[in-house]
Design a protein around this motif. Structure first.
Motif, mmCIF file in Angstrom:
data_model
loop_
_atom_site.group_PDB
_atom_site.id
_atom_site.type_symbol
_atom_site.label_atom_id
_atom_site.label_comp_id
_atom_site.label_asym_id
_atom_site.label_seq_id
_atom_site.Cartn_x
_atom_site.Cartn_y
_atom_site.Cartn_z
ATOM 1 N N TYR A 1 0.666 -1.273 0.044
ATOM 2 C CA TYR A 1 0.141 -0.161 0.130
ATOM 3 C C TYR A 1 0.860 1.125 -0.091
ATOM 4 O O TYR A 1 0.597 2.030 -0.641
ATOM 5 C CB TYR A 1 -1.060 0.001 1.278
ATOM 6 C CG TYR A 1 -1.811 1.265 1.370
ATOM 7 C CD1 TYR A 1 -2.872 1.304 0.551
ATOM 8 C CD2 TYR A 1 -1.513 2.518 2.024
ATOM 9 C CE1 TYR A 1 -3.738 2.566 0.597
ATOM 10 C CE2 TYR A 1 -2.212 3.496 2.161
ATOM 11 C CZ TYR A 1 -3.335 3.670 1.330
ATOM 12 O OH TYR A 1 -4.099 4.814 1.337
ATOM 13 N N ILE A 2 1.944 1.223 0.717
ATOM 14 C CA ILE A 2 2.897 2.517 0.779
ATOM 15 C C ILE A 2 3.589 2.635 -0.457
ATOM 16 O O ILE A 2 3.476 3.735 -0.941
ATOM 17 C CB ILE A 2 3.888 2.258 2.060
ATOM 18 C CG1 ILE A 2 3.009 2.350 3.320
ATOM 19 C CG2 ILE A 2 5.053 3.517 2.149
ATOM 20 C CD1 ILE A 2 2.284 3.373 3.795
ATOM 21 N N ASN A 3 3.814 1.375 -0.860
ATOM 22 C CA ASN A 3 4.698 1.652 -2.383
ATOM 23 C C ASN A 3 3.808 2.104 -3.364
ATOM 24 O O ASN A 3 4.297 3.072 -4.217
ATOM 25 C CB ASN A 3 5.322 0.436 -2.744
ATOM 26 C CG ASN A 3 6.336 0.002 -1.536
ATOM 27 O OD1 ASN A 3 6.829 0.738 -0.797
ATOM 28 N ND2 ASN A 3 6.654 -1.441 -1.646
ATOM 29 N N THR A 4 2.548 1.499 -3.552
ATOM 30 C CA THR A 4 1.682 2.053 -4.846
ATOM 31 C C THR A 4 0.736 3.132 -4.409
ATOM 32 O O THR A 4 0.317 3.510 -5.517
ATOM 33 C CB THR A 4 1.020 0.558 -5.147
ATOM 34 O OG1 THR A 4 0.125 0.220 -3.867
ATOM 35 C CG2 THR A 4 1.836 -0.486 -5.451
ATOM 36 N N SER A 5 0.326 3.002 -3.308
ATOM 37 C CA SER A 5 -0.860 4.443 -2.993
ATOM 38 C C SER A 5 -0.201 5.567 -2.613
ATOM 39 O O SER A 5 -0.884 6.681 -2.859
ATOM 40 C CB SER A 5 -1.834 3.947 -2.027
ATOM 41 O OG SER A 5 -2.422 2.839 -2.549
ATOM 42 N N VAL A 6 0.868 5.445 -1.790
ATOM 43 C CA VAL A 6 1.388 6.775 -1.528
ATOM 44 C C VAL A 6 2.751 7.112 -2.173
ATOM 45 O O VAL A 6 3.212 8.087 -1.943
ATOM 46 C CB VAL A 6 1.769 6.457 0.251
ATOM 47 C CG1 VAL A 6 2.299 7.773 0.887
ATOM 48 C CG2 VAL A 6 0.599 5.940 0.877
ATOM 49 N N PHE A 7 3.089 6.259 -2.969
ATOM 50 C CA PHE A 7 4.276 6.421 -3.674
ATOM 51 C C PHE A 7 5.674 6.672 -3.053
ATOM 52 O O PHE A 7 6.485 7.535 -3.566
ATOM 53 C CB PHE A 7 4.055 7.434 -4.980
ATOM 54 C CG PHE A 7 2.725 7.108 -5.636
ATOM 55 C CD1 PHE A 7 2.827 6.213 -6.579
ATOM 56 C CD2 PHE A 7 1.733 8.134 -5.455
ATOM 57 C CE1 PHE A 7 1.480 5.989 -7.321
ATOM 58 C CE2 PHE A 7 0.657 7.952 -6.036
ATOM 59 C CZ PHE A 7 0.546 6.838 -7.198
ATOM 60 N N ILE A 8 5.764 5.924 -2.010
ATOM 61 C CA ILE A 8 6.920 6.011 -1.138
ATOM 62 C C ILE A 8 7.534 4.614 -1.029
ATOM 63 O O ILE A 8 6.768 3.589 -0.544
ATOM 64 C CB ILE A 8 6.738 6.635 0.383
ATOM 65 C CG1 ILE A 8 6.610 8.172 0.153
ATOM 66 C CG2 ILE A 8 7.646 6.272 1.101
ATOM 67 C CD1 ILE A 8 5.942 8.852 1.348
ATOM 68 N N ASN A 9 8.894 4.388 -1.234
ATOM 69 C CA ASN A 9 9.306 3.004 -1.084
ATOM 70 C C ASN A 9 9.704 2.499 0.120
ATOM 71 O O ASN A 9 10.053 3.274 1.269
ATOM 72 C CB ASN A 9 10.643 3.073 -2.118
ATOM 73 C CG ASN A 9 10.545 3.262 -3.229
ATOM 74 O OD1 ASN A 9 9.727 2.669 -4.032
ATOM 75 N ND2 ASN A 9 11.446 4.165 -3.926
ATOM 76 N N SER A 10 9.135 1.142 0.433
ATOM 77 C CA SER A 10 9.301 0.661 1.996
ATOM 78 C C SER A 10 9.939 -0.728 1.679
ATOM 79 O O SER A 10 9.682 -1.450 0.582
ATOM 80 C CB SER A 10 8.087 0.516 2.718
ATOM 81 O OG SER A 10 7.117 -0.197 1.842
ATOM 82 N N LYS A 11 10.624 -1.211 2.447
ATOM 83 C CA LYS A 11 11.476 -2.460 2.576
ATOM 84 C C LYS A 11 10.858 -3.426 3.887
ATOM 85 O O LYS A 11 10.533 -2.677 4.922
ATOM 86 C CB LYS A 11 12.798 -2.521 2.557
ATOM 87 C CG LYS A 11 13.244 -1.803 0.997
ATOM 88 C CD LYS A 11 14.791 -1.694 1.383
ATOM 89 C CE LYS A 11 15.242 -1.016 -0.165
ATOM 90 N NZ LYS A 11 16.866 -0.996 -0.146
#
Length: 378
Positions: A319-329
């Motif tokens: 969700y963070i990667n695709t909806s907020v456009f912020i990369n997380s690992k």
């Protein structure tokens, strides 16, 4: 990295006063769980498995005499003796000569007592019922008997609060309960509970205000410190309602949820409220950290959420990667999954996003974020 004397003294002081992940996030964000737990072990600091047994109080013995044999030992531990083990309850019951059967030593309710309880229950506070009519019983005995008789007390809060998640506060508190709350369904009734360090007492007052709780304040208590030093001061809330319980089940909360909970979809939390839900999550089981890495001469800024559910971690990261456009690992550490925004600029953008136009948060974590954002504004 070698431990300094200052770090060791800090670890001795704080170890066991909070969850290990919170301890690391607040005081040792640059160290791993293995590093902190390993150092604690070498110093002889004790965790929950090694804590000393607390002496039984006369009030605890009275409660045990009242309820022993009326429910399973597991339920007694969860409802009344959270700081004790099943073995401890069983041993104390034997010492007191209690029998786990329908013919236990608790005082039998008379027909006259039942009639009195039916007449006054729900009309005055249970504490007042205890004082006026049943001074030789415990408040737990009255609640249990009322449940058995099918009596319903006055509703002192909005039991429909979580029926529909249609506002910032509801989304936030649902996220906070996902992270730091629990629900139970036992023969003694339905319960929603949250327990925090006493430093966060005002946060529980915010929750009570949100659900329009009347004539009740969060409970305060002390529990043993696993490190063996002074006791830890805690605060907690426990509210019971089948309606609230059912609504939380429908919103994705589970009993024993730590490893099985799922990230909610838009049917549970609408898209425009998701950042408030996530802020509640991180306030419960995450942190915002910022420190200077002297080895590499740079500042490191991170946002981290920790969960025991693999599925939740990966869906949250997606969700963070695709909806907020912020990369997380994601990395796994001692059975827990850490979702981390590790890039400095993206971590700062995440903090700006999560706190934009907010009216509810955990104050001490907001202070951390404000300091980080102020640092980068200079």
């Amino acid at each position: 990295m070698k431990w300094t004397n200052e770090e060791i003294n800090l670890l001795k002081e704080k170890y066991g006063t909070m969850k290990l992940k919170d301890l690391i996030g607040k005081f040792f964000p640059y160290r791993s769980i293995d590093s902190v737990s390993g150092k604690a072990g070498s110093l002889g600091l004790r965790n929950h498995d090694g804590k000393k047994q607390k002496l039984w109080t006369s009030q605890e013995e009275k409660i045990l005499k009242e309820i022993y044999g009326t429910m399973k030992l597991e339920e007694m531990v969860k409802l009344y003796f959270q700081h004790r083990s099943i073995e401890s309850l069983s041993n104390k019951a034997r010492q007191l000569g209690l029998r786990d059967s329908n013919k236990n030593h608790q005082k039998i309710w008379t027909k006259n007592e039942e009639q009195i309880l039916k007449r006054v229950y729900g009309k005055i506070k249970v504490e007042e019922i205890l004082k006026r009519y049943f001074p030789d019983r415990t408040i737990h005995s009255i609640y249990y008997k009322a449940t058995k008789l099918g009596l319903k007390g006055k509703t002192n809060y909005n039991v429909d609060y979580f029926e529909v998640i249609d506002g910032e506060e509801k989304a936030y508190w649902l996220g906070f309960i996902y992270a730091d709350g629990w629900i139970t369904d036992t023969s003694n009734g339905y319960e929603l509970g949250i327990e925090l360090n006493i430093d966060d007492y005002k946060h529980l007052l915010k929750f009570y205000k949100a659900i329009d709780m009347k004539n009740k304040i969060p409970m305060k208590r002390e529990r043993n410190n696993p490190s063996g030093s002074k006791k830890i001061k805690m605060c907690s809330i426990k509210i019971g309602s089948k309606k609230t319980y059912d609504d939380l089940i429908n919103k994705g909360i589970k009993k024993n949820k730590s490893k099985t909970i799922e990230f909610p979809d838009e049917k549970i939390v609408p898209q425009h409220l998701m950042k408030h839900f996530i802020r509640g999550l991180i306030d419960g089981d995450g942190n915002y950290t910022h420190w200077y890495d002297s080895d590499n001469d740079r500042y490191i800024t991170r946002v981290k959420l920790t969960t025991g559910s693999k599925s939740f971690a990966y869906k949250f990261s997606e969700y963070i990667n695709t909806s907020v456009f912020i990369n997380s690992k994601i990395w796994k550490d001692r059975g827990a999954y850490n979702v981390v925004v590790g890039n400095k600029n993206e971590a700062v953008n995440f903090m700006k996003w999560i706190y934009k136009e907010q009216t509810i948060c955990l104050d001490r974590k907001k202070v951390d974020v404000d300091k980080i954002l102020e640092f980068y504004r200079k």
